[in-house]
Design an enzyme around this catalytic site. Structure first.
Site, short mmCIF file in Angstrom:
data_model
loop_
_atom_site.label_atom_id
_atom_site.label_comp_id
_atom_site.label_asym_id
_atom_site.label_seq_id
_atom_site.Cartn_x
_atom_site.Cartn_y
_atom_site.Cartn_z
N SER A 140 0.80 -1.23 0.06
CA SER A 140 0.00 0.00 -0.09
C SER A 140 0.86 1.12 -0.04
O SER A 140 2.09 1.37 0.67
CB SER A 140 -1.00 -0.20 1.34
OG SER A 140 -1.39 1.22 1.41
N GLU A 145 0.30 3.70 1.80
CA GLU A 145 0.26 4.31 3.21
C GLU A 145 1.62 3.84 3.76
O GLU A 145 1.97 4.44 4.92
CB GLU A 145 -0.96 3.34 4.09
CG GLU A 145 -2.24 4.10 3.50
CD GLU A 145 -2.16 5.38 4.07
OE1 GLU A 145 -2.01 5.85 5.55
OE2 GLU A 145 -2.50 6.27 3.34
N TYR A 198 -1.56 0.64 10.67
CA TYR A 198 -2.08 0.06 9.47
C TYR A 198 -0.78 0.21 8.51
O TYR A 198 -0.36 -0.92 7.78
CB TYR A 198 -3.15 0.70 8.74
CG TYR A 198 -3.52 0.29 7.04
CD1 TYR A 198 -3.93 -0.83 7.10
CD2 TYR A 198 -2.99 0.87 6.13
CE1 TYR A 198 -4.27 -1.26 5.69
CE2 TYR A 198 -3.06 0.50 4.97
CZ TYR A 198 -3.89 -0.72 4.81
OH TYR A 198 -3.74 -1.14 3.59
O1 F7E Z 1 -8.89 8.37 3.34
C1 F7E Z 1 -9.29 11.95 4.42
C2 F7E Z 1 -8.40 11.15 5.40
O2 F7E Z 1 -9.91 6.35 4.29
C3 F7E Z 1 -8.40 9.20 2.47
C4 F7E Z 1 -7.19 2.31 2.10
O3 F7E Z 1 -7.75 1.56 1.23
O4 F7E Z 1 -5.82 3.45 0.73
C5 F7E Z 1 -6.85 3.82 1.35
O5 F7E Z 1 -6.45 4.57 2.85
C6 F7E Z 1 -7.83 10.43 3.02
C7 F7E Z 1 -7.25 10.55 4.33
O6 F7E Z 1 -8.15 6.10 2.44
C8 F7E Z 1 -12.52 11.77 5.63
O7 F7E Z 1 -7.89 11.90 6.46
C9 F7E Z 1 -11.33 13.20 5.23
O8 F7E Z 1 -6.23 11.52 4.18
O9 F7E Z 1 -10.52 6.97 1.98
P1 F7E Z 1 -9.59 7.15 3.11
P2 F7E Z 1 -6.44 6.10 3.02
O10 F7E Z 1 -6.60 6.20 4.72
O11 F7E Z 1 -5.86 6.72 2.12
C10 F7E Z 1 -4.56 2.80 0.78
C11 F7E Z 1 -3.92 2.90 -0.39
C12 F7E Z 1 -4.88 1.72 1.79
O12 F7E Z 1 -4.05 0.80 1.63
C13 F7E Z 1 -5.78 1.58 2.74
O13 F7E Z 1 -6.28 0.37 2.97
O14 F7E Z 1 -9.25 11.21 3.14
N1 F7E Z 1 -10.84 12.06 4.92
N2 F7E Z 1 -12.46 13.14 5.61
C14 F7E Z 1 -11.41 11.04 5.09
N3 F7E Z 1 -11.08 9.87 5.08
C15 F7E Z 1 -12.47 9.07 5.45
N4 F7E Z 1 -12.31 7.76 5.61
N5 F7E Z 1 -13.63 9.62 5.89
C16 F7E Z 1 -13.60 11.03 6.00
O15 F7E Z 1 -14.66 11.62 6.39
#
Ligand code: F7E
Length: 299
Positions: free
Chosen positions: A92, A94, A116
């Site tokens: 990932s 991440e 993670y």
């Molecule tokens: O967040 C911001 C949050 O939860 C993206 C997983 O598939 O991709 C994914 O991880 C961004 C972050 O994905 C909200 O702070 C703002 O900066 O959609 P996400 P993620 O954490 O990038 C990677 C490649 C993986 O490997 C993971 O398994 O968006 N954000 N407001 C928010 N995020 C969420 N979830 N909810 C909000 O309300």
């Protein structure tokens, strides 16, 4: 699939008459050995993980069990049953976390920012280690965020597109989000699955970054999604401090030159195309079943 009294199959509902589901669990070594022995696959794609980053702070040890040791168990099962089975491991972006260079390549040092991310770094290196220790065909795809209408509702793209559909249809009046300034390199999951398959078809196992090379903020995402249905997002989006993460990955952008040159891979859907696809799908789904139960069944 892990045994459960309420199976969660909404993403593969349309395939159920064409696939065979077998029981196994990343926490149970014997179940993996039995599975590999029974099926004797040519290719094994490990996409299983605790994948929601905020949950990894709530359950750091369980995250490590699934995402780190779970991969060691998969590697061990393959090694013991038939080491010629080809393994794809889902690494990932991440892992890059607090990025050491921009854009990120296969050679960029890791600096994970969540339990993670840390668990995925372990999984990445144990995959490389089994390849080098036992000469196994084990590849690691360092995939940046990949999305589609089948994304879980807790991830930001789907949360936004589902929220836009509900607001447009008069079922919801606002949408609470966290950090609007975070930037991600978002691509279409269908393109990224093609890249996984290509990696496994190569002559030699190797690791690849898969990304579009273009980064957008959460604010951009919100703007494009609301504009798709003719609404001004400023009227509906609220920032909820509880949704801000203890440590954030601020800005990711990938360089997939290696995959483009060696695999002949390139993405076919751009950012606006992806957001429009997801908004349109959610509009159709929510309009067809606007009751709250539909929301629960999607989770
Ligand atoms: O967040 C911001 C949050 O939860 C993206 C997983 O598939 O991709 C994914 O991880 C961004 C972050 O994905 C909200 O702070 C703002 O900066 O959609 P996400 P993620 O954490 O990038 C990677 C490649 C993986 O490997 C993971 O398994 O968006 N954000 N407001 C928010 N995020 C969420 N979830 N909810 C909000 O309300």
């Amino acid at each position: 699939m892990r045994r459960s009294s309420a199976p969660n199959v909404w993403r593969i509902q349309h395939l159920l008459d064409r696939i065979t589901i077998k029981p196994a669990d990343l926490l149970d070594q014997l179940s993996l050995i039995r599975l590999v022995d029974e099926v004797r696959p040519h290719e094994f794609y490990n996409l299983a993980a605790m994948s929601f980053v905020p949950a990894s702070w709530d359950q750091p040890m369980l995250t490590g069990e699934f995402n780190a040791q779970g991969v060691t168990r998969v590697l061990e099962a393959i090694r013991q049953v038939d080491p010629s089975i080809r393994l794809y491991q889902a690494s990932s972006s991440e892992m890059f976390g607090k990025v050491r260079e921009t854009p990120q390549t296969e050679l960029t040092p890791f600096y994970p920012r969540s339990p993670y991310g840390v668990s995925k770094v372990f999984a990445h290196y144990i995959t490389v280690n089994y390849r080098e220790s036992y000469n196994m065909f084990a590849v690691s795809g360092m995939l940046f965020n990949h999305e589609s209408p089948r994304r879980g509702l807790e991830f930001v793209t789907r949360k936004v597109t589902d929220g836009v559909a509900r607001i447009k249809l008069g079922l919801q009046d606002s949408l609470s989000l966290g950090n609007l300034d975070a930037h991600r390199d978002w691509g279409f999951a269908g393109d990224y699955v093609r890249a996984m398959w290509l990696m496994v078809q190569q002559e030699r196992p190797d690791d690849y970054v898969i990304a579009t090379g273009i980064s957008h903020s959460v604010r951009d995402l919100v703007e494009v999604a609301f504009a798709r249905v003719g609404l001004d997002w400023h009227k509906y989006v609220k920032v909820d401090p509880h949704l801000i993460r203890p440590a954030e990955v601020e800005h990711l952008i990938g360089d997939s030159t290696k995959a483009r040159l060696q695999l002949g891979w390139q993405p076919s859907v751009d950012f606006a195309g992806l957001v429009h696809m997801m908004v349109d799908a959610d509009l159709e789904r929510v309009a067809a079943a606007p009751r709250a139960l539909d929301r629960l069944s999607a989770l």
